[in-house]
Design an enzyme around this catalytic site. Structure first.
Site: not given
Ligand code: ASP
Length: 199
Positions: A68, A97, A99, A119-120
């Site tokens: 992200t 989908v 967050d 991110t997470g």
């Molecule tokens: N938060 C993002 C998702 O769950 C993934 C990421 O942070 O890379 O789609």
């Protein structure tokens, strides 16, 4: 917007939706039609193909690779903005989908309060409405960006959930908190203070 594979810069479409339509979230083929109508650049999905990344994802079937990109900013008039763009989690189901495009989960901006980009593990950022939760704690409990972010990230850690957030408050103070091994992050203000770091 979510579930698009032909828009070269999805974040530009997100801005277009915010500024030129009355909507908050558009998805899939409809979103791609709106992008074309709005004159945004469209590419073949192969543009996003990376053999290196695909090989890496195949090798580490269970390990999530976070990709992200987020930004939060405040201008001299005090307008706070936040933007989050992602390819989503590795090995996700079609149609999933995350967050990032969900306002309040992976992204939140509110003048006179804060901006957050996360991110997470998106499923949990959605369940706990992480971005808004941080701002709400700043608002209702009077916590600083650091305190609110630490609280919420600690709570995720307690459940074994990985993630990180970048947060800005109404004075331009930034907080960048994560429980992952690292999170590439940077900060700059108009006084010339700068941070660029990963761990
Ligand atoms: N938060 C993002 C998702 O769950 C993934 C990421 O942070 O890379 O789609």
């Amino acid at each position: 917007m979510a579930s698009v594979s032909t828009i070269k810069n999805p974040i530009k479409l997100a801005r277009y939706v915010m500024e030129k339509t009355e909507h908050v979230l558009i998805v899939g083929q409809g979103a791609e039609k709106v992008a074309i109508k709005g004159g945004l650049e469209v590419v073949d999905p192969s543009y996003f193909y990376s053999k290196e990344k695909l090989d890496r994802v195949r090798r580490q079937k269970t390990k999530d690779e976070l990709s992200t990109v987020g930004a939060v900013a405040i201008d001299k008039e005090g307008n706070i903005s936040a933007a989050t763009s992602t390819g989503g989690r590795s090995n996700k189901l079609p149609g999933r989908v995350g967050d990032s495009p969900i306002i309040g989960a992976g992204t939140w901006a509110q003048n006179n309060l804060c901006g957050v980009s996360g991110t997470g593990h998106g499923e949990y950022f959605m369940r706990f409405n992480v971005a808004r939760e941080i701002c709400v704690r700043m608002d209702y409990l009077g916590l600083t960006a650091d305190q609110a972010s630490n609280q919420v990230i600690d709570e995720l850690s307690g459940m074994g959930i990985e993630g990180g957030v970048i947060v800005i408050d109404k004075e331009g103070n930034a907080s960048m908190i994560f429980n992952t091994d690292g999170m590439a992050r940077a900060y700059k203000n108009s006084k010339g203070d700068e941070i660029v770091t990963i761990y």
